[in-house]
Design a protein around this motif. Structure first.
Motif, PDB file in Angstrom:
ATOM      1  N   LEU A   8     -19.422   3.962  -1.406  1.00 44.32           N
ATOM      2  CA  LEU A   8     -18.327   4.388  -2.192  1.00 44.32           C
ATOM      3  C   LEU A   8     -17.546   5.461  -1.274  1.00 44.32           C
ATOM      4  N   VAL A   9     -18.210   6.199  -0.569  1.00 43.68           N
ATOM      5  CA  VAL A   9     -17.424   7.243   0.569  1.00 43.68           C
ATOM      6  C   VAL A   9     -16.461   6.399   1.373  1.00 43.68           C
ATOM      7  N   ALA A  10     -17.388   5.357   1.905  1.00 37.95           N
ATOM      8  CA  ALA A  10     -16.674   4.335   3.044  1.00 37.95           C
ATOM      9  C   ALA A  10     -15.613   3.622   2.293  1.00 37.95           C
ATOM     10  N   ILE A  11     -15.635   3.014   1.196  1.00 37.28           N
ATOM     11  CA  ILE A  11     -14.517   2.030   0.709  1.00 37.28           C
ATOM     12  C   ILE A  11     -13.438   3.308   0.287  1.00 37.28           C
ATOM     13  N   PHE A  12     -13.756   4.273  -0.478  1.00 35.72           N
ATOM     14  CA  PHE A  12     -12.591   5.187  -0.879  1.00 35.72           C
ATOM     15  C   PHE A  12     -11.969   5.829   0.279  1.00 35.72           C
ATOM     16  N   GLY A  13     -12.546   6.093   1.429  1.00 36.01           N
ATOM     17  CA  GLY A  13     -12.154   6.717   2.728  1.00 36.01           C
ATOM     18  C   GLY A  13     -11.041   5.753   3.367  1.00 36.01           C
ATOM     19  N   VAL A  14     -11.521   4.633   3.590  1.00 38.76           N
ATOM     20  CA  VAL A  14     -10.885   3.657   4.320  1.00 38.76           C
ATOM     21  C   VAL A  14      -9.700   3.248   3.382  1.00 38.76           C
ATOM     22  N   SER A  15      -9.657   3.036   2.094  1.00 34.17           N
ATOM     23  CA  SER A  15      -8.775   2.854   1.263  1.00 34.17           C
ATOM     24  C   SER A  15      -7.657   3.797   1.181  1.00 34.17           C
ATOM     25  N   GLY A  16      -8.112   5.087   1.104  1.00 32.84           N
ATOM     26  CA  GLY A  16      -7.186   6.265   0.946  1.00 32.84           C
ATOM     27  C   GLY A  16      -6.466   6.349   2.198  1.00 32.84           C
ATOM     28  N   VAL A  17      -7.009   6.209   3.296  1.00 26.58           N
ATOM     29  CA  VAL A  17      -6.383   6.287   4.551  1.00 26.58           C
ATOM     30  C   VAL A  17      -5.274   5.249   4.737  1.00 26.58           C
ATOM     31  N   VAL A  18      -5.560   3.857   4.338  1.00 27.90           N
ATOM     32  CA  VAL A  18      -4.703   2.682   4.406  1.00 27.90           C
ATOM     33  C   VAL A  18      -3.470   3.060   3.547  1.00 27.90           C
ATOM     34  N   HIS A  19      -3.891   3.681   2.169  1.00 21.09           N
ATOM     35  CA  HIS A  19      -2.806   4.103   1.162  1.00 21.09           C
ATOM     36  C   HIS A  19      -1.875   5.027   1.811  1.00 21.09           C
ATOM     37  N   LEU A  20      -2.112   5.946   2.694  1.00 18.71           N
ATOM     38  CA  LEU A  20      -1.292   6.975   3.196  1.00 18.71           C
ATOM     39  C   LEU A  20      -0.607   6.435   4.448  1.00 18.71           C
ATOM     40  N   VAL A  21      -1.228   5.639   5.401  1.00 21.50           N
ATOM     41  CA  VAL A  21      -0.727   4.904   6.519  1.00 21.50           C
ATOM     42  C   VAL A  21       0.172   3.924   6.646  1.00 21.50           C
ATOM     43  N   GLU A  39       4.977   6.597  -4.496  1.00 22.88           N
ATOM     44  CA  GLU A  39       4.438   7.827  -4.892  1.00 22.88           C
ATOM     45  C   GLU A  39       3.245   7.615  -5.723  1.00 22.88           C
ATOM     46  N   VAL A  40       3.027   6.423  -6.348  1.00 26.90           N
ATOM     47  CA  VAL A  40       1.759   6.305  -7.124  1.00 26.90           C
ATOM     48  C   VAL A  40       0.764   5.862  -6.286  1.00 26.90           C
ATOM     49  N   ILE A  41       1.259   5.028  -5.078  1.00 29.86           N
ATOM     50  CA  ILE A  41       0.393   4.466  -3.725  1.00 29.86           C
ATOM     51  C   ILE A  41      -0.113   5.681  -3.037  1.00 29.86           C
ATOM     52  N   ILE A  42       0.594   6.647  -2.970  1.00 31.50           N
ATOM     53  CA  ILE A  42       0.392   7.930  -1.937  1.00 31.50           C
ATOM     54  C   ILE A  42      -0.744   8.756  -2.819  1.00 31.50           C
ATOM     55  N   GLY A  43      -0.504   8.903  -4.198  1.00 33.46           N
ATOM     56  CA  GLY A  43      -1.131   9.753  -4.940  1.00 33.46           C
ATOM     57  C   GLY A  43      -2.415   9.180  -4.947  1.00 33.46           C
ATOM     58  N   SER A  44      -2.578   7.837  -5.383  1.00 34.72           N
ATOM     59  CA  SER A  44      -3.837   7.178  -5.507  1.00 34.72           C
ATOM     60  C   SER A  44      -4.649   7.282  -4.183  1.00 34.72           C
ATOM     61  N   GLY A  45      -4.104   7.149  -2.989  1.00 35.98           N
ATOM     62  CA  GLY A  45      -4.791   7.465  -1.690  1.00 35.98           C
ATOM     63  C   GLY A  45      -5.210   8.796  -1.534  1.00 35.98           C
ATOM     64  N   VAL A  46      -4.359   9.819  -1.831  1.00 36.49           N
ATOM     65  CA  VAL A  46      -4.946  11.174  -2.069  1.00 36.49           C
ATOM     66  C   VAL A  46      -6.104  11.156  -2.802  1.00 36.49           C
ATOM     67  N   ALA A  47      -6.073  10.789  -3.937  1.00 39.87           N
ATOM     68  CA  ALA A  47      -7.098  10.795  -5.188  1.00 39.87           C
ATOM     69  C   ALA A  47      -8.480   9.983  -4.423  1.00 39.87           C
ATOM     70  N   GLU A  48      -8.258   8.942  -3.767  1.00 37.95           N
ATOM     71  CA  GLU A  48      -9.594   8.262  -3.083  1.00 37.95           C
ATOM     72  C   GLU A  48     -10.002   8.986  -2.057  1.00 37.95           C
ATOM     73  N   LEU A  49      -9.261   9.712  -1.079  1.00 40.75           N
ATOM     74  CA  LEU A  49      -9.855  10.514  -0.051  1.00 40.75           C
ATOM     75  C   LEU A  49     -10.474  11.886  -0.682  1.00 40.75           C
ATOM     76  N   ALA A  50     -10.066  12.353  -1.589  1.00 41.10           N
ATOM     77  CA  ALA A  50     -10.723  13.562  -2.493  1.00 41.10           C
ATOM     78  C   ALA A  50     -12.037  13.046  -3.187  1.00 41.10           C
ATOM     79  N   CYS A  51     -12.019  11.974  -3.605  1.00 42.11           N
ATOM     80  CA  CYS A  51     -13.316  11.407  -4.027  1.00 42.11           C
ATOM     81  C   CYS A  51     -14.196  11.179  -2.895  1.00 42.11           C
ATOM     82  N   ALA A  52     -13.905  10.657  -2.102  1.00 45.37           N
ATOM     83  CA  ALA A  52     -14.677  10.344  -0.827  1.00 45.37           C
ATOM     84  C   ALA A  52     -15.232  11.628  -0.138  1.00 45.37           C
ATOM     85  N   ALA A  53     -14.464  12.699  -0.145  1.00 44.77           N
ATOM     86  CA  ALA A  53     -14.746  13.885   0.452  1.00 44.77           C
ATOM     87  C   ALA A  53     -15.847  14.545  -0.763  1.00 44.77           C
ATOM     88  N   GLY A  54     -15.528  14.660  -1.632  1.00 46.46           N
ATOM     89  CA  GLY A  54     -16.392  15.300  -2.827  1.00 46.46           C
ATOM     90  C   GLY A  54     -17.660  14.480  -2.892  1.00 46.46           C
TER      91      GLY A  54
END
Length: 118
Positions: A8-21, A39-54
């Motif tokens: 999950l950390v890997a999936i959310f991390g990679v997906s979150g970065v792609v959402h932002l970049v 905005e929804v895409i960026i927001g979901s990317g931030v949420a995915e990165l926060a979940c990965a970090a958490g």
């Protein structure tokens, strides 16, 4: 950390970065009824990165596991709508992306809940 939590950390991390970049990658996947696509895409990317970090930090894993499960449940109706939309197109790439997401949701939700339980 369990293997499923690392996944999950890997999936959310990679997906979150792609959402932002490269948010444009996700724009064709957005259902038409969702407002403010970028905005929804960026927001979901931030949420995915926060979940990965958490999930990566033991002290926040319980909360992040619950947040991850909620995020996955929250996006599931959009994923279903996306698959329905994709079925009516000739865009094979869109179809593959839309339908590939569906069967992954349940095991990811289970993994997130397992991480929340510790």
């Amino acid at each position: 950390m369990t293997r499923s939590t690392r996944f999950l950390v890997a999936i959310f991390g990679v997906s979150g970065v792609v959402h932002l970049v490269r948010p444009e990658v996700y724009e064709p996947l957005m259902p038409s009824w969702v407002p403010a696509h970028r905005e929804v895409i960026i927001g979901s990317g931030v949420a995915e990165l926060a979940c990965a970090a958490g999930l990566a930090v033991p002290a926040t894993r319980r909360f992040a596991g619950l947040a991850s499960a909620l995020l996955l449940v929250g996006v599931f109706p959009g994923n279903v709508k996306m698959a329905v939309d994709a079925a009516g197109t000739r865009n094979t790439r869109f179809k593959v992306a839309a339908f590939a997401r569906l069967p992954l949701q349940l095991p990811m939700i289970r993994a997130a809940l397992r991480a929340a339980r510790g």
